[in-house]
Motif scaffolding. Sequence first.
Motif, PDB file in Angstrom:
ATOM      1  N   GLU A  28       0.976  -1.061   0.113  1.00  0.00           N
ATOM      2  CA  GLU A  28       0.108  -0.034   0.022  1.00  0.00           C
ATOM      3  C   GLU A  28       0.820   1.288   0.072  1.00  0.00           C
ATOM      4  N   ILE A  29       0.780   2.236  -1.077  1.00  0.00           N
ATOM      5  CA  ILE A  29       1.300   3.265  -1.031  1.00  0.00           C
ATOM      6  C   ILE A  29       0.627   4.375  -0.757  1.00  0.00           C
ATOM      7  N   LYS A  30       0.927   5.191   0.127  1.00  0.00           N
ATOM      8  CA  LYS A  30       0.105   6.376   0.467  1.00  0.00           C
ATOM      9  C   LYS A  30       0.479   7.593  -0.675  1.00  0.00           C
ATOM     10  N   ALA A  31      -0.568   7.860  -1.424  1.00  0.00           N
ATOM     11  CA  ALA A  31      -0.441   8.812  -2.521  1.00  0.00           C
ATOM     12  C   ALA A  31      -1.520  10.202  -2.348  1.00  0.00           C
ATOM     13  N   PRO A  32      -0.769  11.117  -1.854  1.00  0.00           N
ATOM     14  CA  PRO A  32      -1.530  12.346  -1.886  1.00  0.00           C
ATOM     15  C   PRO A  32      -1.899  12.844  -3.202  1.00  0.00           C
ATOM     16  N   GLU A  33      -3.158  13.811  -3.048  1.00  0.00           N
ATOM     17  CA  GLU A  33      -3.448  14.659  -4.329  1.00  0.00           C
ATOM     18  C   GLU A  33      -2.408  15.477  -4.642  1.00  0.00           C
ATOM     19  N   HIS A  34      -1.949  15.522  -5.869  1.00  0.00           N
ATOM     20  CA  HIS A  34      -0.759  16.336  -6.515  1.00  0.00           C
ATOM     21  C   HIS A  34      -1.287  17.351  -7.396  1.00  0.00           C
ATOM     22  N   LEU A  35      -1.880  18.461  -7.229  1.00  0.00           N
ATOM     23  CA  LEU A  35      -2.509  19.298  -8.376  1.00  0.00           C
ATOM     24  C   LEU A  35      -1.428  20.240  -8.680  1.00  0.00           C
ATOM     25  N   GLN A  77      24.340 -15.890  -1.077  1.00  0.00           N
ATOM     26  CA  GLN A  77      23.419 -16.753  -0.989  1.00  0.00           C
ATOM     27  C   GLN A  77      22.088 -16.090  -0.537  1.00  0.00           C
ATOM     28  N   ALA A  78      22.174 -15.233   0.092  1.00  0.00           N
ATOM     29  CA  ALA A  78      20.993 -14.632   0.656  1.00  0.00           C
ATOM     30  C   ALA A  78      20.961 -13.040   0.540  1.00  0.00           C
ATOM     31  N   ILE A  79      19.900 -12.306   0.215  1.00  0.00           N
ATOM     32  CA  ILE A  79      19.937 -10.912   0.039  1.00  0.00           C
ATOM     33  C   ILE A  79      18.597 -10.587   0.649  1.00  0.00           C
ATOM     34  N   ASP A  80      18.564  -9.706   1.331  1.00  0.00           N
ATOM     35  CA  ASP A  80      17.231  -8.764   1.716  1.00  0.00           C
ATOM     36  C   ASP A  80      17.251  -7.598   1.808  1.00  0.00           C
ATOM     37  N   PHE A  81      16.455  -6.934   0.710  1.00  0.00           N
ATOM     38  CA  PHE A  81      16.524  -5.565   0.458  1.00  0.00           C
ATOM     39  C   PHE A  81      15.167  -5.075   1.043  1.00  0.00           C
ATOM     40  N   ASN A  82      15.164  -4.180   1.818  1.00  0.00           N
ATOM     41  CA  ASN A  82      13.940  -3.564   1.855  1.00  0.00           C
ATOM     42  C   ASN A  82      13.936  -1.977   2.068  1.00  0.00           C
ATOM     43  N   VAL A  83      12.717  -1.386   1.727  1.00  0.00           N
ATOM     44  CA  VAL A  83      12.787   0.208   1.570  1.00  0.00           C
ATOM     45  C   VAL A  83      11.565   0.773   2.333  1.00  0.00           C
ATOM     46  N   THR A  84      11.878   1.593   3.159  1.00  0.00           N
ATOM     47  CA  THR A  84      10.799   2.306   3.948  1.00  0.00           C
ATOM     48  C   THR A  84      10.760   3.762   3.450  1.00  0.00           C
ATOM     49  N   ASN A  96       3.991   9.498   8.580  1.00  0.00           N
ATOM     50  CA  ASN A  96       4.891   9.970   7.634  1.00  0.00           C
ATOM     51  C   ASN A  96       5.347   8.870   6.542  1.00  0.00           C
ATOM     52  N   GLN A  97       5.224   7.650   6.886  1.00  0.00           N
ATOM     53  CA  GLN A  97       5.544   6.550   6.251  1.00  0.00           C
ATOM     54  C   GLN A  97       4.730   6.199   5.015  1.00  0.00           C
ATOM     55  N   THR A  98       5.375   6.376   3.892  1.00  0.00           N
ATOM     56  CA  THR A  98       4.540   6.189   2.554  1.00  0.00           C
ATOM     57  C   THR A  98       4.380   4.585   2.106  1.00  0.00           C
ATOM     58  N   HIS A  99       5.126   3.860   2.465  1.00  0.00           N
ATOM     59  CA  HIS A  99       4.973   2.365   2.105  1.00  0.00           C
ATOM     60  C   HIS A  99       6.342   1.537   2.651  1.00  0.00           C
ATOM     61  N   VAL A 150       8.770  -5.726 -15.437  1.00  0.00           N
ATOM     62  CA  VAL A 150       8.712  -4.542 -14.853  1.00  0.00           C
ATOM     63  C   VAL A 150       7.175  -4.820 -14.298  1.00  0.00           C
ATOM     64  N   GLY A 151       6.417  -5.399 -14.944  1.00  0.00           N
ATOM     65  CA  GLY A 151       4.940  -5.541 -14.981  1.00  0.00           C
ATOM     66  C   GLY A 151       4.638  -6.153 -13.465  1.00  0.00           C
ATOM     67  N   PRO A 152       5.427  -7.406 -13.064  1.00  0.00           N
ATOM     68  CA  PRO A 152       5.240  -7.790 -11.766  1.00  0.00           C
ATOM     69  C   PRO A 152       5.745  -7.119 -10.583  1.00  0.00           C
ATOM     70  N   GLN A 153       6.693  -6.024 -10.715  1.00  0.00           N
ATOM     71  CA  GLN A 153       7.259  -5.066 -10.048  1.00  0.00           C
ATOM     72  C   GLN A 153       6.190  -3.761  -9.682  1.00  0.00           C
ATOM     73  N   GLY A 154       5.057  -3.841 -10.392  1.00  0.00           N
ATOM     74  CA  GLY A 154       4.153  -2.686 -10.542  1.00  0.00           C
ATOM     75  C   GLY A 154       4.248  -1.447 -11.336  1.00  0.00           C
ATOM     76  N   VAL A 155       5.314  -1.520 -11.995  1.00  0.00           N
ATOM     77  CA  VAL A 155       5.396  -0.382 -12.869  1.00  0.00           C
ATOM     78  C   VAL A 155       4.638  -0.543 -14.188  1.00  0.00           C
ATOM     79  N   GLY A 156       4.764  -1.969 -14.579  1.00  0.00           N
ATOM     80  CA  GLY A 156       4.095  -2.228 -15.655  1.00  0.00           C
ATOM     81  C   GLY A 156       2.697  -2.461 -15.646  1.00  0.00           C
ATOM     82  N   LEU A 157       1.977  -2.117 -14.639  1.00  0.00           N
ATOM     83  CA  LEU A 157       0.696  -1.822 -14.560  1.00  0.00           C
ATOM     84  C   LEU A 157      -0.053  -0.631 -15.198  1.00  0.00           C
ATOM     85  N   GLN A 158       0.950   0.297 -15.195  1.00  0.00           N
ATOM     86  CA  GLN A 158       0.589   1.532 -15.690  1.00  0.00           C
ATOM     87  C   GLN A 158       1.478   2.182 -16.990  1.00  0.00           C
ATOM     88  N   ALA A 159       2.620   1.225 -17.106  1.00  0.00           N
ATOM     89  CA  ALA A 159       3.515   1.805 -18.346  1.00  0.00           C
ATOM     90  C   ALA A 159       4.198   0.319 -18.865  1.00  0.00           C
TER      91      ALA A 159
END
Length: 829
Positions: A105-112, A358-365, A175-178, A482-491
């Motif tokens: 879930e990504i918090k996305a504010p209105e951006h006029l 052998q093991a990678i954990d990459f996470n983003v806040t 303030n956490q976006t995702h 990129v589709g499964p990563q979520g970008v390909g849903l829009q582009a």
Amino acid sequence: MSVIDTPPSGNTPNGGTGGFVGQSLKRKEDPRMITGRGNYIDDMVLPGMLHMAVVRSPEAHADIVSIDTEEAKAAPGVVAVFTGEDLAGEWAGGIPMVWDPPGVEIKAPEHLPLKRGAVKHVGDPIAVVLAESKGQAMDGADLVIAELDAKPAVVDPEKALEEGSPLVWEEFGTNQTHFWQAEGGDFAAAKAEAEVTVTQRVVNHRIAGAPIEPRGSVAEARGDSVTLYSATQVPHIARFVLSGMLGMPEDKIRVVAPDVGGGFGAKLQVYAEEALVIVLAKRLNRPVKYVETRSEHMSNSHHGRDQIATVTLTAKKDGTVTGCQANVIADTGAYHQLLTPFIATLGFPVAGGCYKFQAIDFNVTGVFTNKMPIDAIRGAGRPEATYWIEMTMDKLARELDMDPLELRRKNFIGKDEFPYETPLGIVYDSGDYHGALDKLLENFDLDAFRKEQAELKGEGIHRGVGFSTWVEVCGLAPSRAVGPQGVGLQAAFWESAMVRVHPSGSATVYSGSSPHGQGLDTSFAQIAGDRLGIDPELIHVIHGDTDSGPFGWGTYGSRSLSVGGEAIAKASEKVQDKAKKVCAALLEAAPEDIELADGVFRVKGSPDKSMTMAEISGAAHIPPQELPADIEPGLEETSFYDPENFVFPFGAHACIVDVDIETGKVKVVDYYAVDDCGPAINPMIIEGQIHGGIAHAIGQALYEQVVYDEEGQLVTGTFVDYALPTAAELPSFKTDRTETPSPVNSLGVKGVGEAGTIAATPAVGAAVLDAIKDSGVEWIDMPFTPLRVWEALHTAEGPAVTEQGKQMPDHGHGSAGAGPTSPAEGGGA
Ligand code: MCN
């Protein structure tokens, strides 16, 4: 006259036949640019054109109480003034963010484009003034009186995550976006079983794109259609996005990118001002122009980086690496632009670098702060990941008391192990990491350097060397990946090309790429030239116009050659096939017996029976009687190319610096680079890209930083405060290449446009630490400004260095590695 220095000879390694590929042709586009005949946005003057100035928030966080526009409206030359409320009915949607990863879930504010109710960072646009001249518009903007009720701001992403922090968006309650995570292998097990573990907090500070030409746009409305001229890297994406924001069908919008004077990612965006000039041109029925000032570029073109990573590597005592974890806090700024929350994620495909973890954990806040949004700046995610993996590998080497290059070699993915799948499921296409490092060490004599370093130390000169053995992911991107990563849903990220050979034998190539300094007019003409049998000088490459040629996704992510160039190769080969049919019919041979060699189409085994492309194209357009009726007239083909995989360039860099321990000043004294981007289309262009990329990275490592103070005021609003390196600060780079073809595309090519930027910051950082290694300083946060280095030296434990190697007096200032973090110097955030 041909632009080539040497005449074409024989077949090229890439299967072309004219021999243009692989040559250092001079860039076709340069004579026009360097003789003042370029056509940039600010050169454009349309009849009746108005100028737009933007009134921007001086507060980082405030409610808008009122905006008084009366005085501005009465000012000389002012034609109209609009606030966010005035234009509220114009928007079918705000500036979109296109990343939608499944399960996150990504918090996305209105951006006029023009704000209503509240402002969230310094520079947030609140009103526009339209006037007959730029000066009058700017003077009018000064007369708009906005009453703003200031609220507490937050600029430090770590503080923004603390309980009780001011909230950028109260409605979200945080303030956490995702939070996003990719994990492959079992990092927890790797940590539990590790014989050695190192952890490092790594700050990748905020930087600006800072191209020579700032952003600018001109809109002209005719009937129900509008043309937007814009300094953009992505004209087709801009049309697509603007169509949604304005509720206008795409066929009524034409976007043209004229000459664009650099972008470095800052023009890979759809900005508020691009939408505003269209709306205002339609409303006032006059063309409207906006060109940002340099200060507006610093406050309102998206920034890059701004990440804090806590990186842990685990290993065995013999130096075999086992696990890699990066917990990344990504400051996204106040809103989302097109890809804002996605950018940090772009580090994950290369999170393990060139090494067999052998093991990678990459996470983003992701975290909202009261700052301009970040988005893609040259490298976008990969410079950050490369910096922390390389610097932490050095730290591991120190911990193991092992040579840093030996540690790297022990863990490199071997030349024979490609394609190599990382624990995160990313498949590196090809590579030869030992080969690149071997070549670097052929060019740079490390043993001689170590001797010299010791001698110089006796003279009070503190010289150090740092290495970066790097791999990056580019060629954005296989749409299905990129589709499964979520970008390909829009582009999606395929690319298009249309190749048209004219009756007289010259050609036009239409590309969906949109270069802004990369020399694609030349390298694309080389690719087509070999496949068409036409001198590149006679091939005109057209890009950047949504009404000419098919849809394309633009220039970024070092994709133009490996995706757009491949599309050109494919379209050109289709043209070549048809040309062979025409030629065969006229020479009374079978099409499969026709070959394109030495620039002519000829019957295999009968070199006397040949035709030039001009003769063939003439016949295709004005068919002679002998040409069978089932061959369609014309010589024009289109290709769409969606790659099967990304491409993974790599290399080895060495940076040599001197650190003046009296002042803390760092000087880059020498730089060696070996890069591998597959077979060269144009070696000279590659070299130019590498030079620019290294300069960019040295800029980040030593000089550049976007700084906001604690109240959210932008401290670095001009080039006086934001220090860009010039040629005077840089040595002459010693570059070299290896060529490892990629199996992903027929050209075998990989990208190079971001390579230097991704590779070089860790080489600089490691060199600084090497130069002062006797001081006890083990870490300094970038940028390595004189103040930071000096302070680190003066707070270090251990045998501190001084002139002539004498012990420094103990100032009792604290522990090793504490870098300065005062907001005025931009530390930390
Ligand atoms: N090239 C080649 N042979 C290869 C690989 C590349 O001749 N084996 C050439 C290409 O043909 C092209 C150039 O190198 O002329 C760069 O190609 P590529 O790596 O595909 O990168 P892009 O053209 O997609 O450029 C984008 C990249 C990015 S993401 C940024 S940011 C960036 C950059 O390029 N911004 C730049 N380089 C820049 N250069 C300038 N002058 N200005 C910018 O704003």
